[in-house]
Design an enzyme around this catalytic site. Structure first.
Site, mmCIF file in Angstrom:
data_model
loop_
_atom_site.group_PDB
_atom_site.id
_atom_site.type_symbol
_atom_site.label_atom_id
_atom_site.label_comp_id
_atom_site.label_asym_id
_atom_site.label_seq_id
_atom_site.Cartn_x
_atom_site.Cartn_y
_atom_site.Cartn_z
ATOM 1 N N ASP A 70 0.792 -1.236 0.000
ATOM 2 C CA ASP A 70 0.000 0.000 0.000
ATOM 3 C C ASP A 70 0.821 1.282 0.000
ATOM 4 O O ASP A 70 1.958 1.325 0.452
ATOM 5 C CB ASP A 70 -0.989 0.010 1.179
ATOM 6 C CG ASP A 70 -0.326 -0.227 2.535
ATOM 7 O OD1 ASP A 70 0.735 -0.878 2.578
ATOM 8 O OD2 ASP A 70 -0.876 0.240 3.549
ATOM 9 N N GLU A 127 -0.332 -2.325 4.907
ATOM 10 C CA GLU A 127 0.553 -2.333 6.070
ATOM 11 C C GLU A 127 0.421 -1.034 6.853
ATOM 12 O O GLU A 127 0.630 -1.001 8.054
ATOM 13 C CB GLU A 127 2.019 -2.510 5.623
ATOM 14 C CG GLU A 127 3.016 -2.693 6.771
ATOM 15 C CD GLU A 127 3.437 -1.409 7.448
ATOM 16 O OE1 GLU A 127 3.692 -1.430 8.674
ATOM 17 O OE2 GLU A 127 3.502 -0.369 6.781
#
Ligand code: NI
Length: 372
Positions: A70, A127
């Site tokens: 991400d 994350e």
């Protein structure tokens, strides 16, 4: 072109299309495409996540290698020719590089097939924000049949060629708390009929400082930070309520438990001293990343001659790789990616950049985990 050059292109392609946690659909499609082009059969996991197994030519253990996927809610302000095409979203932590390195490794391994056992590459969504993608992936079986798990994080504070790796704690428990104080408001000229929430909040902030200085031992590191204190409406009104928020960083589950208990105790008792009340909301973030001794040492040993391995102080940031290490042996390291002229901006800055020389080196660093 070989994987050495491709790994840089992969990162640039991914850098253009940053996506927030659990929304990594374009990223997923890109990775899927590449993995299939290497002849692999990827499997979707945990929503936008992907895993693929690569079999070696000798028998051996199954090693899982992870990259997070991400980006961050941030408007990029670099001058890179491959700047983010998604307004307000940016790969400002290097996760694009993590994915590129893992793709480069998959490409290399499928080309060579000269390694023992099975390597499972997996790409994990989300994350950056709680609860993180790791628990979902574990639930969906990403560690099934896996003997050890490894991962890395690019690190812009240190130069290319530097690796931070040690057994034991690598990163912190990163928690947050909110304290709500309930007093009795009133006129600024009549304090005797009030219970001043701003005063109690102030005392609470001061008293919380005694946790680190007076409740923890010399070898129990911790940070207790009060980031905000809010209360009151006007200069001549005594506030009825006030709120203090903050973050806690600790490096063991025992210290974490002590700090949580002390925050609650101190907040409630400070309020009680002034005949008011306080509620405490303590939210645990990612647990501490604890590297397993054997795996961390073996990986460090394999890296000698390739990079300079330093056993750094634990980093007070949080990382959901911690969950994998609660289930399987393994290790996590920091890979220097600072610019050669020291111009690197910090992680999570809109000016963050990655020294691309770190990427092919990252492939070799991960490669050396396979036999660690
Ligand atoms: Ni990160």
């Amino acid at each position: 072109m070989g994987w050495q050059e491709n790994v840089i292109q992969y990162r640039r392609d991914l850098h253009r299309i940053p996506e927030l946690g659990f929304q990594e659909t374009k990223t997923h499609a890109y990775l899927w495409d590449r993995l299939t082009s290497f002849g692999l059969e990827p499997k979707a996991i945990g929503g936008t996540g992907i895993m693929a197994d690569i079999k070696g030519n000798q028998s051996g253990r199954t090693v899982a290698l992870r990259a997070d996927m991400d980006g961050l809610p941030l408007q990029e302000e670099t001058a890179e020719p491959f700047i983010s095409e998604h307004p307000g979203v940016m790969h400002a932590c290097g996760h694009d590089g993590h994915m590129a390195i893992l793709l480069g490794l998959a490409e290399r391994l499928t080309g060579e097939r000269n390694f023992p056992g099975t390597v499972r590459v997996f790409f994990q969504p989300s994350e950056e924000k709680l609860p993180g993608g790791a628990p979902t992936l574990i639930e969906e079986g990403v560690l099934e049949g896996v003997d050890a798990v490894y991962g890395l994080h690019l690190w812009a504070d240190d130069p290319v060629g530097w690796v931070g790796l040690r057994p034991g704690p690598m990163m912190a428990n990163a928690d947050q708390f909110t304290i709500r104080i309930h007093g009795v408001g009133g006129h600024g000229s009549q304090p005797q009929v009030t219970k001043d929430a701003v005063l109690i909040a102030s005392q609470t902030v001061v008293n919380l400082q005694t946790i680190v200085s007076r409740r923890l031992g010399a070898f129990e590191p911790a940070v207790v930070t009060c980031g905000t204190i809010k209360g009151g409406q006007n200069f001549n009104i005594i506030a009825e309520t006030a709120e203090v928020t903050g973050t806690v960083r600790t490096f063991s589950l025992e210290t974490q438990a002590t700090v949580e208990e002390e925050i609650t105790r101190i907040a409630q008792r400070t309020a009680a001293l002034y005949d008011a009340s306080a509620e405490v909301d303590y939210v645990k973030g990612y647990p501490v990343v604890i590297n397993h001794e054997r795996e961390a040492n073996a990986w460090a040993e394999n890296l000698r001659g390739l990079v300079e391995v330093e056993g750094p102080e634990p980093n007070p940031g949080g990382e959901d790789f911690a969950y994998y290490l609660q289930h399987r042996p393994g290790a996590f390291l920091f890979l220097g990616c600072g610019q050669d002229d020291n111009s690197s901006a910090p992680h999570h800055s809109p000016h963050f950049t990655v020294n691309e020389r770190a990427l092919p080196l990252g492939v070799e660093v991960l490669y050396r985990a396979i036999e660690a």
